[in-house]
Design a protein around this motif. Structure first.
Motif, PDB file in Angstrom:
ATOM      1  N   VAL A  54       0.863  -1.100   0.123  1.00 12.51           N
ATOM      2  CA  VAL A  54      -0.118  -0.099  -0.034  1.00 12.51           C
ATOM      3  C   VAL A  54       0.997   1.244  -0.206  1.00 12.51           C
ATOM      4  O   VAL A  54       0.776   2.258  -0.623  1.00 12.51           O
ATOM      5  CB  VAL A  54      -1.044   0.106   1.111  1.00 12.51           C
ATOM      6  CG1 VAL A  54      -1.701   1.320   1.456  1.00 12.51           C
ATOM      7  CG2 VAL A  54      -2.026  -1.082   1.005  1.00 12.51           C
ATOM      8  N   GLY A  55       2.043   1.096   0.700  1.00 14.02           N
ATOM      9  CA  GLY A  55       2.882   2.313   0.638  1.00 14.02           C
ATOM     10  C   GLY A  55       3.244   2.425  -0.691  1.00 14.02           C
ATOM     11  O   GLY A  55       3.712   3.467  -1.182  1.00 14.02           O
ATOM     12  N   LEU A  58       0.531   3.945  -2.915  1.00 15.24           N
ATOM     13  CA  LEU A  58       0.202   5.471  -2.742  1.00 15.24           C
ATOM     14  C   LEU A  58       1.396   6.172  -3.145  1.00 15.24           C
ATOM     15  O   LEU A  58       1.221   7.537  -3.939  1.00 15.24           O
ATOM     16  CB  LEU A  58       0.227   5.766  -1.162  1.00 15.24           C
ATOM     17  CG  LEU A  58      -1.148   5.082  -0.368  1.00 15.24           C
ATOM     18  CD1 LEU A  58      -1.222   5.330   0.957  1.00 15.24           C
ATOM     19  CD2 LEU A  58      -2.374   5.743  -1.065  1.00 15.24           C
ATOM     20  N   SER A  59       2.735   5.843  -3.057  1.00  6.79           N
ATOM     21  CA  SER A  59       3.809   6.582  -3.504  1.00  6.79           C
ATOM     22  C   SER A  59       3.767   6.793  -5.099  1.00  6.79           C
ATOM     23  O   SER A  59       3.855   7.661  -5.735  1.00  6.79           O
ATOM     24  CB  SER A  59       4.991   5.726  -3.139  1.00  6.79           C
ATOM     25  OG  SER A  59       6.288   6.512  -3.744  1.00  6.79           O
ATOM     26  N   ARG A  61       0.688   6.530  -6.996  1.00  4.69           N
ATOM     27  CA  ARG A  61       0.014   7.299  -7.334  1.00  4.69           C
ATOM     28  C   ARG A  61       0.270   8.646  -7.234  1.00  4.69           C
ATOM     29  O   ARG A  61      -0.224   9.780  -7.839  1.00  4.69           O
ATOM     30  CB  ARG A  61      -1.195   7.312  -6.387  1.00  4.69           C
ATOM     31  CG  ARG A  61      -2.061   5.585  -6.592  1.00  4.69           C
ATOM     32  CD  ARG A  61      -2.780   5.612  -7.979  1.00  4.69           C
ATOM     33  NE  ARG A  61      -1.745   5.552  -8.962  1.00  4.69           N
ATOM     34  CZ  ARG A  61      -2.088   5.104 -10.281  1.00  4.69           C
ATOM     35  NH1 ARG A  61      -3.475   5.022 -10.557  1.00  4.69           N
ATOM     36  NH2 ARG A  61      -1.327   5.100 -11.245  1.00  4.69           N
ATOM     37  N   ARG A  62       1.068   9.191  -6.226  1.00  6.20           N
ATOM     38  CA  ARG A  62       1.347  10.497  -5.861  1.00  6.20           C
ATOM     39  C   ARG A  62       2.347  11.042  -6.949  1.00  6.20           C
ATOM     40  O   ARG A  62       2.269  12.167  -7.287  1.00  6.20           O
ATOM     41  CB  ARG A  62       2.277  10.521  -4.492  1.00  6.20           C
ATOM     42  CG  ARG A  62       2.317  12.091  -3.935  1.00  6.20           C
ATOM     43  CD  ARG A  62       2.722  12.083  -2.528  1.00  6.20           C
ATOM     44  NE  ARG A  62       3.514  11.191  -2.132  1.00  6.20           N
ATOM     45  CZ  ARG A  62       3.140  10.114  -1.133  1.00  6.20           C
ATOM     46  NH1 ARG A  62       2.017  10.115  -0.596  1.00  6.20           N
ATOM     47  NH2 ARG A  62       4.075   9.349  -0.774  1.00  6.20           N
ATOM     48  N   CYS A  92      -7.991  -1.692  -2.452  1.00  3.27           N
ATOM     49  CA  CYS A  92      -6.702  -1.231  -3.344  1.00  3.27           C
ATOM     50  C   CYS A  92      -6.627  -1.385  -4.900  1.00  3.27           C
ATOM     51  O   CYS A  92      -6.181  -0.599  -5.571  1.00  3.27           O
ATOM     52  CB  CYS A  92      -5.669  -2.246  -2.766  1.00  3.27           C
ATOM     53  SG  CYS A  92      -4.831  -2.010  -1.220  1.00  3.27           S
ATOM     54  N   PHE A  95      -6.998   1.475  -7.338  1.00  2.00           N
ATOM     55  CA  PHE A  95      -6.019   2.311  -7.562  1.00  2.00           C
ATOM     56  C   PHE A  95      -5.016   2.046  -8.514  1.00  2.00           C
ATOM     57  O   PHE A  95      -4.037   2.336  -8.788  1.00  2.00           O
ATOM     58  CB  PHE A  95      -5.219   2.894  -6.415  1.00  2.00           C
ATOM     59  CG  PHE A  95      -6.294   3.725  -5.325  1.00  2.00           C
ATOM     60  CD1 PHE A  95      -6.807   4.751  -5.402  1.00  2.00           C
ATOM     61  CD2 PHE A  95      -6.886   2.914  -4.296  1.00  2.00           C
ATOM     62  CE1 PHE A  95      -7.662   5.360  -4.558  1.00  2.00           C
ATOM     63  CE2 PHE A  95      -7.710   3.516  -3.442  1.00  2.00           C
ATOM     64  CZ  PHE A  95      -8.225   4.726  -3.583  1.00  2.00           C
TER      65      PHE A  95
END
Length: 202
Positions: A54-55, A58-59, A61-62, A92, A95
């Motif tokens: 998940v980290g 998110l990274s 996606r950012r 999840c 995304f």
């Protein structure tokens, strides 16, 4: 041992990131996002979802990077998995941009989104493994292809072969193809009295 499990290749770089212990729960450390950024990736590939992935998700996606997940969880086989696992996949999966399907059911994600997918099944092509014709002589060969490590169930395989032999069936061979702790598996074969039935192909 780590050297039996960690892939190694000239075009592969492994960056180790420390984990953090939060009250007995192991979670991604703060270095995860930095390690991903330092690699300057053009794509992030996640093998199943976990708190660590998940980290990475998110990274990615950012940074507006595409994300692909390798999974064997999908609509058609969700009854095999826990409610928690299904919830993670549904959340999840909203995304990610694509799927490497490790089984046919994974082409239909639990997120309900229509995503591009490619098949990379954990399976053998049954068209190349046909049953022996009735009346054909010669031993049946049972083949294992994979790492020679305990979690693959080779102890159960050897025990099944021992029971087969104990029931009076002698016309079979065991063929092992793969690297890893061959000494450990040879010990299993010896303990089961199957040394004469076992071929080692590396």
């Amino acid at each position: 041992p780590q050297e039996l499990l960690t892939p190694c290749a000239r075009n592969l770089e492994i960056r180790r990131v420390a984990a953090s212990d939060f009250g007995g729960s192991i979670l991604p450390g703060p270095g995860l996002v930095g390690a991903i950024a330092a690699g300057n990736p053009r794509l992030v590939v996640i093998h199943e979802y976990s708190l660590f992935s998940v980290g990475a998700l998110l990274s990615a996606r950012r940074r507006k990077l595409p994300v692909v997940v390798i999974t064997e969880v999908g609509r058609g086989n969700r009854h095999f998995f826990s409610r928690r696992t299904c919830w993670w996949h549904a959340l999840c999966g909203r995304f990610v941009d694509g799927i490497v399907a490790a089984c046919p059911a994974a082409h239909e994600p639990l997120s309900g989104r229509a995503l591009p997918s490619v098949a990379a099944y954990h399976a053998v092509d049954s068209r190349s493994c046909r049953p022996m014709p009735v009346g054909q002589s010669g031993p049946v060969t049972f083949v294992y292809l994979g790492q020679l490590i305990p979690r693959k169930g080779l102890d159960l395989w050897m025990e099944a072969a021992r029971l087969l032999r104990g029931a009076g069936h002698e016309s079979f061979r065991l063929r092992l193809i793969g690297g890893g702790d061959e000494g450990w598996v040879r010990g299993l074969a010896q303990a089961a009295g199957l040394e004469d039935k076992t071929e080692w192909r590396g």
